[in-house]
Motif scaffolding. Structure first.
Motif, PDB file in Angstrom:
ATOM      1  N   ALA A 181      33.250  37.385  50.896  1.00 51.83           N
ATOM      2  CA  ALA A 181      33.523  36.245  51.818  1.00 51.83           C
ATOM      3  C   ALA A 181      34.759  36.436  52.846  1.00 51.83           C
ATOM      4  CB  ALA A 181      33.536  35.336  50.808  1.00 51.83           C
ATOM      5  N   GLY A 182      35.716  37.898  52.599  1.00 52.44           N
ATOM      6  CA  GLY A 182      36.533  37.902  53.465  1.00 52.44           C
ATOM      7  C   GLY A 182      38.145  38.647  51.950  1.00 52.44           C
ATOM      8  N   GLY A 183      38.311  39.605  52.709  1.00 56.46           N
ATOM      9  CA  GLY A 183      39.436  39.703  51.676  1.00 56.46           C
ATOM     10  C   GLY A 183      38.435  41.903  50.761  1.00 56.46           C
ATOM     11  N   LEU A 184      39.947  42.556  50.949  1.00 60.07           N
ATOM     12  CA  LEU A 184      40.424  43.668  50.852  1.00 60.07           C
ATOM     13  C   LEU A 184      41.048  43.444  49.331  1.00 60.07           C
ATOM     14  CD1 LEU A 184      39.087  46.495  49.842  1.00 60.07           C
ATOM     15  CD2 LEU A 184      40.724  47.088  51.426  1.00 60.07           C
ATOM     16  N   ASN A 185      40.628  43.119  47.795  1.00 62.18           N
ATOM     17  CA  ASN A 185      41.083  42.977  46.946  1.00 62.18           C
ATOM     18  C   ASN A 185      41.616  44.860  46.677  1.00 62.18           C
ATOM     19  OD1 ASN A 185      41.185  40.349  46.282  1.00 62.18           O
ATOM     20  ND2 ASN A 185      38.789  40.321  46.200  1.00 62.18           N
ATOM     21  N   ILE A 186      43.508  44.801  45.516  1.00 58.67           N
ATOM     22  CA  ILE A 186      43.222  45.886  45.302  1.00 58.67           C
ATOM     23  C   ILE A 186      44.115  45.910  44.039  1.00 58.67           C
ATOM     24  CG2 ILE A 186      44.998  47.971  45.755  1.00 58.67           C
ATOM     25  CD1 ILE A 186      45.050  47.877  49.027  1.00 58.67           C
ATOM     26  N   TYR A 187      43.028  46.289  42.902  1.00 65.81           N
ATOM     27  CA  TYR A 187      43.699  46.551  42.218  1.00 65.81           C
ATOM     28  C   TYR A 187      44.379  47.771  41.410  1.00 65.81           C
ATOM     29  CZ  TYR A 187      40.114  42.990  41.435  1.00 65.81           C
ATOM     30  OH  TYR A 187      39.528  41.940  41.991  1.00 65.81           O
ATOM     31  N   ASP A 188      45.406  47.591  39.634  1.00 61.47           N
ATOM     32  CA  ASP A 188      45.243  48.844  39.157  1.00 61.47           C
ATOM     33  C   ASP A 188      44.018  49.109  38.646  1.00 61.47           C
ATOM     34  OD1 ASP A 188      47.465  50.319  38.476  1.00 61.47           O
ATOM     35  OD2 ASP A 188      46.140  49.682  36.856  1.00 61.47           O
ATOM     36  N   ALA A 189      43.445  50.508  38.713  1.00 62.12           N
ATOM     37  CA  ALA A 189      42.488  51.071  38.298  1.00 62.12           C
ATOM     38  C   ALA A 189      42.387  50.940  37.039  1.00 62.12           C
ATOM     39  CB  ALA A 189      41.445  51.930  39.122  1.00 62.12           C
ATOM     40  N   ALA A 190      43.014  50.765  36.323  1.00 58.14           N
ATOM     41  CA  ALA A 190      42.952  51.336  34.938  1.00 58.14           C
ATOM     42  C   ALA A 190      43.182  50.443  33.716  1.00 58.14           C
ATOM     43  CB  ALA A 190      44.395  52.111  33.838  1.00 58.14           C
ATOM     44  N   SER A 191      44.543  49.267  33.976  1.00 61.60           N
ATOM     45  CA  SER A 191      44.327  47.076  33.308  1.00 61.60           C
ATOM     46  C   SER A 191      44.008  46.409  34.415  1.00 61.60           C
ATOM     47  CB  SER A 191      45.809  47.885  34.208  1.00 61.60           C
ATOM     48  OG  SER A 191      46.482  47.101  35.039  1.00 61.60           O
ATOM     49  N   GLY A 192      43.470  46.715  35.730  1.00 64.09           N
ATOM     50  CA  GLY A 192      42.296  45.469  36.378  1.00 64.09           C
ATOM     51  C   GLY A 192      43.605  44.714  36.536  1.00 64.09           C
ATOM     52  N   LYS A 193      45.136  44.807  36.557  1.00 63.09           N
ATOM     53  CA  LYS A 193      46.488  43.943  37.330  1.00 63.09           C
ATOM     54  C   LYS A 193      45.531  44.164  38.750  1.00 63.09           C
ATOM     55  CE  LYS A 193      50.778  42.771  38.289  1.00 63.09           C
ATOM     56  NZ  LYS A 193      51.840  43.049  38.128  1.00 63.09           N
ATOM     57  N   HIS A 194      45.551  42.792  39.281  1.00 65.95           N
ATOM     58  CA  HIS A 194      45.740  42.497  40.839  1.00 65.95           C
ATOM     59  C   HIS A 194      46.939  42.431  41.473  1.00 65.95           C
ATOM     60  CE1 HIS A 194      45.196  39.926  44.754  1.00 65.95           C
ATOM     61  NE2 HIS A 194      44.241  40.764  44.517  1.00 65.95           N
ATOM     62  N   LEU A 195      47.160  43.663  42.312  1.00 68.71           N
ATOM     63  CA  LEU A 195      48.321  43.975  42.987  1.00 68.71           C
ATOM     64  C   LEU A 195      48.062  43.241  44.494  1.00 68.71           C
ATOM     65  CD1 LEU A 195      48.380  47.742  42.427  1.00 68.71           C
ATOM     66  CD2 LEU A 195      49.353  46.115  41.182  1.00 68.71           C
ATOM     67  N   THR A 196      47.006  42.609  45.062  1.00 60.68           N
ATOM     68  CA  THR A 196      47.155  42.445  47.038  1.00 60.68           C
ATOM     69  C   THR A 196      45.941  42.682  47.167  1.00 60.68           C
ATOM     70  OG1 THR A 196      48.675  42.083  49.068  1.00 60.68           O
ATOM     71  CG2 THR A 196      47.630  44.577  48.452  1.00 60.68           C
ATOM     72  N   THR A 197      46.040  40.847  48.311  1.00 56.60           N
ATOM     73  CA  THR A 197      44.370  41.135  48.957  1.00 56.60           C
ATOM     74  C   THR A 197      44.727  41.543  50.251  1.00 56.60           C
ATOM     75  OG1 THR A 197      43.402  39.415  47.143  1.00 56.60           O
ATOM     76  CG2 THR A 197      42.768  39.594  49.562  1.00 56.60           C
ATOM     77  N   LEU A 198      44.582  42.077  51.106  1.00 59.37           N
ATOM     78  CA  LEU A 198      44.389  42.818  52.704  1.00 59.37           C
ATOM     79  C   LEU A 198      43.344  41.422  53.443  1.00 59.37           C
ATOM     80  CD1 LEU A 198      44.907  46.620  52.135  1.00 59.37           C
ATOM     81  CD2 LEU A 198      46.465  45.316  51.966  1.00 59.37           C
ATOM     82  N   PRO A 199      44.088  41.059  54.302  1.00 55.11           N
ATOM     83  CA  PRO A 199      43.531  39.999  55.074  1.00 55.11           C
ATOM     84  C   PRO A 199      42.441  40.491  56.085  1.00 55.11           C
ATOM     85  CG  PRO A 199      45.672  40.193  55.664  1.00 55.11           C
ATOM     86  CD  PRO A 199      45.558  40.750  54.636  1.00 55.11           C
ATOM     87  N   CYS A 200      41.059  40.227  55.594  1.00 54.72           N
ATOM     88  CA  CYS A 200      40.597  40.751  56.747  1.00 54.72           C
ATOM     89  C   CYS A 200      39.392  39.623  57.206  1.00 54.72           C
ATOM     90  CB  CYS A 200      39.631  42.426  56.634  1.00 54.72           C
ATOM     91  SG  CYS A 200      38.789  42.587  55.328  1.00 54.72           S
ATOM     92  N   GLY A 201      38.050  40.291  57.082  1.00 52.51           N
ATOM     93  CA  GLY A 201      36.783  38.791  58.381  1.00 52.51           C
ATOM     94  C   GLY A 201      36.050  39.412  56.902  1.00 52.51           C
ATOM     95  N   ALA A 202      34.363  38.143  57.402  1.00 53.70           N
ATOM     96  CA  ALA A 202      33.195  38.836  56.211  1.00 53.70           C
ATOM     97  C   ALA A 202      32.454  39.747  56.059  1.00 53.70           C
ATOM     98  CB  ALA A 202      32.634  36.965  56.153  1.00 53.70           C
ATOM     99  N   GLY A 203      31.547  39.694  55.406  1.00 55.41           N
ATOM    100  CA  GLY A 203      30.763  41.360  55.822  1.00 55.41           C
ATOM    101  C   GLY A 203      29.218  40.697  54.742  1.00 55.41           C
ATOM    102  N   HIS A 204      29.002  42.183  54.578  1.00 62.03           N
ATOM    103  CA  HIS A 204      28.215  42.312  53.746  1.00 62.03           C
ATOM    104  C   HIS A 204      27.966  43.480  52.508  1.00 62.03           C
ATOM    105  CE1 HIS A 204      23.413  42.517  52.994  1.00 62.03           C
ATOM    106  NE2 HIS A 204      23.625  41.261  52.730  1.00 62.03           N
ATOM    107  N   TRP A 205      27.563  44.396  52.945  1.00 56.99           N
ATOM    108  CA  TRP A 205      27.507  45.123  51.556  1.00 56.99           C
ATOM    109  C   TRP A 205      28.408  46.496  52.065  1.00 56.99           C
ATOM    110  CZ3 TRP A 205      21.318  46.654  52.642  1.00 56.99           C
ATOM    111  CH2 TRP A 205      20.754  45.376  51.189  1.00 56.99           C
ATOM    112  N   ASN A 206      29.146  46.023  53.245  1.00 55.46           N
ATOM    113  CA  ASN A 206      30.469  47.153  53.699  1.00 55.46           C
ATOM    114  C   ASN A 206      31.380  47.296  53.174  1.00 55.46           C
ATOM    115  OD1 ASN A 206      30.323  44.406  54.878  1.00 55.46           O
ATOM    116  ND2 ASN A 206      30.233  45.226  56.817  1.00 55.46           N
ATOM    117  N   SER A 207      31.796  49.095  52.253  1.00 53.00           N
ATOM    118  CA  SER A 207      32.810  49.072  52.038  1.00 53.00           C
ATOM    119  C   SER A 207      33.677  50.275  52.187  1.00 53.00           C
ATOM    120  CB  SER A 207      31.837  49.843  50.338  1.00 53.00           C
ATOM    121  OG  SER A 207      31.313  51.035  50.842  1.00 53.00           O
ATOM    122  N   PRO A 208      34.517  50.241  51.044  1.00 53.85           N
ATOM    123  CA  PRO A 208      36.274  50.755  51.827  1.00 53.85           C
ATOM    124  C   PRO A 208      35.773  52.779  51.482  1.00 53.85           C
ATOM    125  CG  PRO A 208      36.822  49.439  49.824  1.00 53.85           C
ATOM    126  CD  PRO A 208      35.535  49.516  50.524  1.00 53.85           C
TER     127      PRO A 208
END
Length: 471
Positions: free
Chosen positions: A411-438
């Motif tokens: 739906a839009g946005g790149l979410n970044i988490y601490d991998a071990a704890s799952g804590k949400h750190l930030t969301t980088l704004p960007c447009g919507a997509g489908h199967w795209n991945s970083p």
């Protein structure tokens, strides 16, 4: 050695972002970074939890939508100059080389079929793969061809068809390169209109010769089939990682979608292990409810197999389940049904269309998965998956780097988490997509956006980097 390489790149005129001056130069030559598609970068990237707020975004308008992932090669020669270059394939088969520093399109390969397919339902979601010699890449196009392109200028060296009916057999998944061979798979289009058969095609990287085809239906017949000549249809191979390859043996693992199964020549809703040239089946697995999966459109193969090390494989599906399997238990040509080691729910209990990432951390194997309704992490403990965290934010195929987990929300946005704890750190704004991945490396986060099913002839590539002084 690292400083010498950086100095060499600078002397050749390559402009490096601040973060990249302090981290190793690196390639990301294939979807997931390696033949098994772990999607975890073990190298320092320069991007940390502390400097996420300093990232600067470039929005690069490109001549097509990339509903897939990118690959990256550092310091390659293009038109006589050294570039850190991003390579992507658009939904209608254009393959682009893009300068990672300034977003300039360095070359654009357009197949002759482009005018016939542009704007139609005949699309590709494939990711290209680089040859280890760093002189060539291999890319797929929706006309059913794989082409070898020179990195220096995008010139085609050869083109080989891997289907006899490209309007039905879709080039859906990433290409892989292993033991001198290009490994490609075929799927079907939305609606599963027959006839088509998912198959694995192995090509010689040097010549482009089609060496062998393993067909998941009518599997007693080798070579490309006229789809109407086989009495069964479907069995798409369409997971986001395509074929997954064991780096030790070169064996090829795929999972298939809805279709009949008889354990002899029809292998719908199955996990299959093939030898490196796809001339022999080495193992197979199918759930006991394979007939129901076929009836309910609940493809086992909506995700590719995940190699967890040793004997273990994880396989997610459209039925909201992730199955833990033993390769030893599925070995051989005799049919192997049922006998899963464990079954856990996908993050939200819904269809898994993404490819899980695996991370070796503190002597443990982690697995991350995202579906439309959530993201979750497990560790492998005593041969079983133990959930460590989950949330209700969906995403596409996750990517781990530097202890951070990057998950794109369609739906839009790149979410970044601490991998071990799952804590949400930030969301980088960007447009919507489908199967795209970083992908994340060398001071960059690189993410295409846009949906192939919108049939657009343009799109956006996002590149986030650290500005000077924040490396």
């Amino acid at each position: 050695m690292k400083n010498q390489l950086v100095m060499l790149l600078l002397s050749l005129g390559v402009t490096l972002p601040a973060a990249a001056r302090n981290v190793p130069a690196q390639d990301w030559p294939t979807f997931g970074g390696n033949v098994q598609s772990t999607s975890a970068n073990p190298e320092p990237t320069g991007i940390t939890a502390a400097n996420l707020g300093h990232l600067v975004r470039q929005q690069i308008k490109i001549d097509g939508t990339v509903d897939a992932s990118a690959i990256y090669l550092h310091g390659v020669s293009i038109h006589g100059a050294a570039h850190d270059a991003i390579f992507v394939t658009t939904t209608y088969g254009k393959t682009l080389a893009i300068d990672a520093a300034n977003g300039a399109v360095l070359w654009n390969y357009t197949p002759a079929s482009y005018q016939q397919v542009a704007g139609t339902r005949q699309i590709t979601n494939s990711t290209p793969v680089a040859d280890p010699d760093r002189q060539f890449i291999y890319a797929a196009s929706p006309d059913g061809y794989v082409q070898k392109l020179t990195i220096s200028d995008g010139h085609p060296v050869w083109r080989t068809a891997i289907t006899l009916l490209a309007k039905r057999e879709k080039m859906d998944s990433p290409l892989k390169f292993s033991q001198g061979h290009v490994v490609a798979v075929t799927a079907g289009y939305i609606g599963d209109k027959p006839p088509y058969q998912g198959h694995v095609a192995v090509l010689d990287g040097a010549s482009g010769k089609l060496l062998h085809v393993w067909n998941s239906l009518c599997s007693d017949r080798s070579g490309l089939l006229q789809p109407a000549s086989c009495p069964q249809s479907d069995s798409a191979i369409w997971g986001r990682a395509g074929a997954v390859i064991d780096p030790a043996s070169g064996n090829i693992l795929v999972s298939t979608g809805n279709a009949p199964w008889d354990g002899k020549t029809a292998w719908g809703d199955s996990v299959i292990e093939l030898n490196p040239d796809a001339t022999a089946m080495l193992g197979n697995y199918t759930p006991a409810n394979t007939a129901a999966l076929n009836t309910d459109d609940a493809d086992l193969g909506s995700s590719s197999p995940v190699l967890l090390g040793g004997d273990l494989i994880a396989q997610g599906g459209k039925d909201g389940k992730i199955r833990l399997l033993s390769r030893k238990a599925m070995a051989g040509v005799a049919p192997h049904m049922d006998h899963e080691l464990q079954i856990v729910s996908t993050p939200s209990g819904t269809d898994l269309f993404s490819q899980p990432a695996t991370w070796d951390h503190q002597d443990q194997t982690w697995i991350f998965a995202a579906d439309n309704g959530g993201t979750a992490a497990w560790t492998l403990e005593h041969g079983k998956l133990q959930q460590q965290w989950k949330n209700s934010t969906g995403g596409t195929s996750p990517f781990e780097a530097g202890g951070l987990l990057f998950v794109y929300a369609p739906a839009g946005g790149l979410n970044i988490y601490d991998a071990a704890s799952g804590k949400h750190l930030t969301t980088l704004p960007c447009g919507a997509g489908h199967w795209n991945s970083p992908i994340v490396l060398q001071g960059h986060i690189i993410l295409p956006e846009g949906n192939a099913n919108a049939h657009a002839a343009n799109g956006v590539l996002n590149i986030w980097s650290l500005p000077a002084g924040n490396g």
